[in-house]
Design a protein around this motif. Structure first.
Motif, PDB file in Angstrom:
ATOM      1  N   GLU A   1      18.796  -3.212 -16.389  1.00  0.00           N
ATOM      2  CA  GLU A   1      17.457  -3.024 -15.359  1.00  0.00           C
ATOM      3  C   GLU A   1      17.116  -1.354 -15.650  1.00  0.00           C
ATOM      4  O   GLU A   1      17.806  -0.741 -15.668  1.00  0.00           O
ATOM      5  CB  GLU A   1      17.876  -2.966 -13.884  1.00  0.00           C
TER       6      GLU A   1
ATOM      7  N   LEU B   1      15.709   1.840 -15.435  1.00  0.00           N
ATOM      8  CA  LEU B   1      15.596   3.004 -14.344  1.00  0.00           C
ATOM      9  C   LEU B   1      14.521   3.770 -14.784  1.00  0.00           C
ATOM     10  O   LEU B   1      13.662   4.112 -14.028  1.00  0.00           O
ATOM     11  CB  LEU B   1      16.914   3.840 -14.099  1.00  0.00           C
TER      12      LEU B   1
ATOM     13  N   ARG C   1      22.569  -0.353  -6.306  1.00  0.00           N
ATOM     14  CA  ARG C   1      21.544  -0.768  -7.277  1.00  0.00           C
ATOM     15  C   ARG C   1      20.189   0.385  -6.622  1.00  0.00           C
ATOM     16  O   ARG C   1      19.479   1.023  -7.383  1.00  0.00           O
ATOM     17  CB  ARG C   1      21.139  -1.852  -7.751  1.00  0.00           C
ATOM     18  N   ALA C   2      19.967  -0.289  -5.296  1.00  0.00           N
ATOM     19  CA  ALA C   2      18.863   0.366  -4.541  1.00  0.00           C
ATOM     20  C   ALA C   2      19.141   1.894  -4.202  1.00  0.00           C
ATOM     21  O   ALA C   2      18.046   2.767  -4.367  1.00  0.00           O
ATOM     22  CB  ALA C   2      18.647  -0.266  -3.210  1.00  0.00           C
TER      23      ALA C   2
ATOM     24  N   ARG D   1      18.082   3.713  -7.397  1.00  0.00           N
ATOM     25  CA  ARG D   1      16.470   3.932  -7.596  1.00  0.00           C
ATOM     26  C   ARG D   1      16.084   5.124  -6.679  1.00  0.00           C
ATOM     27  O   ARG D   1      15.192   5.728  -7.270  1.00  0.00           O
ATOM     28  CB  ARG D   1      15.793   2.446  -7.264  1.00  0.00           C
TER      29      ARG D   1
ATOM     30  N   LEU E   1      16.379   8.922  -8.034  1.00  0.00           N
ATOM     31  CA  LEU E   1      15.789   9.602  -8.967  1.00  0.00           C
ATOM     32  C   LEU E   1      15.262  10.975  -8.900  1.00  0.00           C
ATOM     33  O   LEU E   1      15.295  11.737  -9.650  1.00  0.00           O
ATOM     34  CB  LEU E   1      14.748   8.638  -9.685  1.00  0.00           C
TER      35      LEU E   1
END
Length: 327
Positions: free
Chosen positions: A164, A166, A290-291, A294, A297
């Motif tokens: 995935e 980023l 994973r969330a 995100r 960042l």
């Protein structure tokens, strides 16, 4: 019926090439390891190891069996984790791997967010670059890995890994603050063709630098090598040479005496991915982390050199390296 304990013993002996070392890793007595292997060979009707004085080696039959045994153990570990989470027995553990600059920037912010939601879950982090992290992920050593790739290098995708994206990290040039080009807004790489370079040791990042310079019509003259980006900035500030750096590394800290200049097109892009095993159990805690990555960042970038959304179409438009160019 084959016992899973024997499969684990077999895989450890195969990995270490030693009954004694496998016993140390497993916490078993060495005779117990020998017994498990002998019993497994009897059950299969085949010799799995060639016993030598200082080392044991897989026989052809042993190599065939290893190709089945390792995935079986990985899938069993997935099943155990899913059962534990289904019955809400607690004691969950999330095993992570990340390359050094991601471990220093993304991981702390993501871990803090994650612990606010799932503080009972134990986090385990190993620092590893992609050549080590991806095989470990496929082998079931990690639940999730943060890795990077340079699309322009054209490396083949690993079919066992799900990626995935980023963000895209458009590399920047690091010049001594007093350098004649340090006042430029954006620089084409060919403007530095006569400069001396500070570069990483041979690795994917070094390959990307060499490829980009050759596309710009020159071969970089590397006079110093380091994989430590703070040391790299220090050498640049001292006038030893110029360097190419990821923006993620710049977000950790900037050293005085260094000017950071964006590249003119074509940029050199290093893409950061969340990597998971494609057939792995998608644990709820893995999805929560994973969330959190995100959301992290904004904490992992330098405001004056923002990270970019990854655009695969743009990456495909860039020149792609051949093996000859990288050499």
């Amino acid at each position: 019926m084959l016992e899973m304990v024997r499969l684990k013993v077999f895989c450890e002996v195969a990995s270490h090439g030693s009954f004694t070392r496998a016993a140390e890793v497993l916490g078993y007595a060495q005779p117990s390891v020998s017994h498990h292997i002998a019993q497994l060979e009897r059950e299969l009707g085949a010799q799995l190891f060639d016993r030598q004085p200082r080392r044991v080696q897989l026989t052809p039959a042993g190599q065939v069996f290893l190709d089945y045994a390792r995935p079986a153990l990985v899938r069993l570990a997935d099943a155990q984790r899913e059962v534990l989470e289904t019955v809400r027995s607690g004691g969950s553990k999330l095993r992570l791997a990340a390359f050094p600059t991601a471990a220093a920037t993304l991981m702390p912010a993501a871990a803090a967010t994650f612990r606010d939601r799932r503080g009972e879950v134990e986090l385990s982090l190993v620092e590893a670059d992609p050549p080590a992290a991806l095989p470990g992920l496929v082998a079931g050593d990690y639940d999730l890995a943060i890795v990077y790739d340079y699309p322009a290098l054209g490396a083949p995708a690993n079919p066992a890994v799900e990626l995935e994206p980023l963000f895209g990290d458009h590399m920047v040039l690091a010049l001594p603050a007093g350098h004649r080009l340090a006042v430029s807004g954006r620089l084409p790489l060919e403007a530095l063709s006569r400069e001396l370079w500070v570069a990483p040791h041979p690795c994917m990042c070094r390959d990307a630098l060499v490829f980009a310079c050759r596309n710009a019509g020159f071969a970089p003259e590397v006079v110093s090598e380091t994989n430590d980006y703070m040391a790299m900035q220090g050498l640049v500030a001292a006038g030893v040479g110029v360097a190419l750096m990821p923006r993620l590394a710049v977000a950790i800290a900037r050293r005085p005496g260094v000017a950071l200049i964006p590249l003119a097109e074509p940029v050199i892009e290093r893409v950061t991915f969340i990597a998971t095993r494609w057939d792995a159990y998608k644990s709820p805690v893995t999805e929560i982390f994973r969330a959190a990555l995100r959301a992290a960042l904004h904490a992992a970038e330098d405001a004056s050199l923002p990270l970019e959304p990854y655009d695969p179409e743009h990456a495909l438009a860039q020149p792609t390296a051949s093996a000859e160019l990288v050499r």
